[in-house]
Design a protein around this motif. Sequence first.
Motif, PDB file in Angstrom:
ATOM      1  N   LEU B 100       0.736  -1.199   0.120  1.00  0.00           N
ATOM      2  CA  LEU B 100       0.247  -0.152  -0.253  1.00  0.00           C
ATOM      3  C   LEU B 100       0.819   1.202   0.051  1.00  0.00           C
ATOM      4  CD1 LEU B 100      -2.862  -1.081   2.317  1.00  0.00           C
ATOM      5  CD2 LEU B 100      -2.830  -1.046  -0.088  1.00  0.00           C
ATOM      6  N   HIS B 135       0.211   5.188  -8.826  1.00  0.00           N
ATOM      7  CA  HIS B 135      -0.546   3.765  -8.413  1.00  0.00           C
ATOM      8  C   HIS B 135      -1.743   4.190  -7.725  1.00  0.00           C
ATOM      9  CE1 HIS B 135       3.330   1.836  -9.172  1.00  0.00           C
ATOM     10  NE2 HIS B 135       2.592   0.833  -9.493  1.00  0.00           N
ATOM     11  N   TRP B 136      -1.752   5.161  -6.982  1.00  0.00           N
ATOM     12  CA  TRP B 136      -3.079   5.293  -6.319  1.00  0.00           C
ATOM     13  C   TRP B 136      -4.171   6.089  -6.985  1.00  0.00           C
ATOM     14  CZ3 TRP B 136      -5.147   3.424  -2.069  1.00  0.00           C
ATOM     15  CH2 TRP B 136      -4.337   2.692  -1.174  1.00  0.00           C
ATOM     16  N   SER B 137      -3.482   7.044  -7.969  1.00  0.00           N
ATOM     17  CA  SER B 137      -4.479   7.567  -8.894  1.00  0.00           C
ATOM     18  C   SER B 137      -4.966   6.669 -10.114  1.00  0.00           C
ATOM     19  CB  SER B 137      -3.904   8.858  -9.548  1.00  0.00           C
ATOM     20  OG  SER B 137      -2.676   8.557 -10.375  1.00  0.00           O
ATOM     21  N   THR B 140      -7.525   4.718  -8.335  1.00  0.00           N
ATOM     22  CA  THR B 140      -8.861   5.577  -8.311  1.00  0.00           C
ATOM     23  C   THR B 140      -9.749   5.633  -9.750  1.00  0.00           C
ATOM     24  OG1 THR B 140      -7.890   6.811  -6.849  1.00  0.00           O
ATOM     25  CG2 THR B 140      -9.796   7.690  -7.672  1.00  0.00           C
ATOM     26  N   SER B 177      -7.888  12.427  -9.994  1.00  0.00           N
ATOM     27  CA  SER B 177      -7.318  11.332 -10.386  1.00  0.00           C
ATOM     28  C   SER B 177      -6.694  11.466 -11.679  1.00  0.00           C
ATOM     29  CB  SER B 177      -8.116   9.985  -9.844  1.00  0.00           C
ATOM     30  OG  SER B 177      -9.172  10.108 -10.680  1.00  0.00           O
TER      31      SER B 177
END
Lengths: 135, 342
Positions: B100, B135-137, B140, B177
């Motif tokens: 994460l 990675h997080w965008s 999303t 995002s």
Amino acid sequence: MGNKKQIYDRGMVVAGLVIFVIITTFPFWYNHGKASPVPEPELTDRAKAARECVEPKSVMRAKHMQLLNVWRNTVVRNGKRVYVNSKGKSFDMSLSNTCLDCHFNKAEFCDQCHNYASVKTYCWDCHIDNPKEIK
Amino acid sequence: MNVNYIFSLLSVIVLFLLAYVGVEAAGFQILFGVIIPYLAIITFIAGFIYRVLNWARSPVPFRIPSTCGQQKSLSWIKPARIDNPSTKMGVVIRMILEVLFFRSLFRNTKCQLKEGDKLSYEWEKWLWLGAIAFHWSFLTVVIRHFRFFIDPVPSCLQLLEKVDGFLQVGLPGVLFSGIVLLAAVIFLFLRRVFIPQVRYVSLASDFFPLFLIIGVAISGILMRHFTKVDVIGVKELTMGLVTFRPKIPSDVGSAFYVHLFFVSVLMAYFPFSKLLHLGGIFMSPTRNLANNSRRIRHINPWNYPVEVHTYEQYEDEFREKMVEVGLPVEKEIAPTISEEKE
């Protein structure tokens, strides 16, 4: 090297792959193979009588939100209220007085596609219950 | 000019032309809208499983975790339970933090010679920042796209989109995002071009997915804000795909098919490329093993039974000769019966 057929940590690997398959195939099993029919926004008699909207149907379908955004900004920031369309016809730039004059059936018209495509508009934060502007 | 990224860029441009010309001129809507996406998802899932099982067949004979802290030893020495895990729990926590938050990337340092010949290690967080933003965008964006694959759309997805569009710029609103995704992927690309050491180790297989994702992001943003497509038609097509009743709506713009084709290529390419670090991170022995080599005996799984000749067997074979020449033996020669009687 060694016995190529053996899978080490079989339990963990298989559990991980099962989770992977469940996640990646999510839309396939979540809908149970059912999809609601494509929405058909209902035109009121007045809209039918007008025959054409502010711009041609294909333009309105794809770009009505951009048009409304331009209208709002032009009215609020520049104080201009007259929109001349591609055919030279003039319209009052007003959601309540122009758009909703024909399309007063929000539930059968606007909401049809917006709900289907999960589009949350904030038009109705201000334009409550289709009020007419007081001039 | 670098042959690696020129080659990658050219292949993405060719892919774009394939989809664009294929739909605009040749009218291959069914190929690009139905057949290729189905093949892509099948390739993605089957390829992913194949590769992971292949990894799982490789024996990991010894514990080789990267040890980033004090090993568990004596009771009065404080161990680093997460950075040098000795239990399964520690491994799980370390794994979660790795997956994460990319902790190992966070430790990235820059090694340089300074003031002539002074070796220095410098704080370097840009790669971590770019990676985590990317990675997080991307996650999303992927989750947001489920509004096209689910009917009716659950309220958690609507909430996500509301939070994502909190800037309320323009209509349809700019989604945060999407902007972060494009910016981050371009940063990761430029990093490979402008840092000489990184450029030196960059191959076409590093540039190609970056260009492909840039293509996906640009075609998506173009569709939403500029060229415009009929969203209802798009959802009609996607819902047709996931309910196995594929339909080609009449007037979806070719920008959509380009976008869909890019995503299909990305999915099909995924299992056979470096992108499979999605699965690989869980399979990496330097992360997923507890450091317990000194407490638990791990036997090499490819050890085969070795025929050994022990000392006992050796002595049994040569005992009489050994006694004869006066060599010491563990076990004396069995006394004879007559001696026993005495």
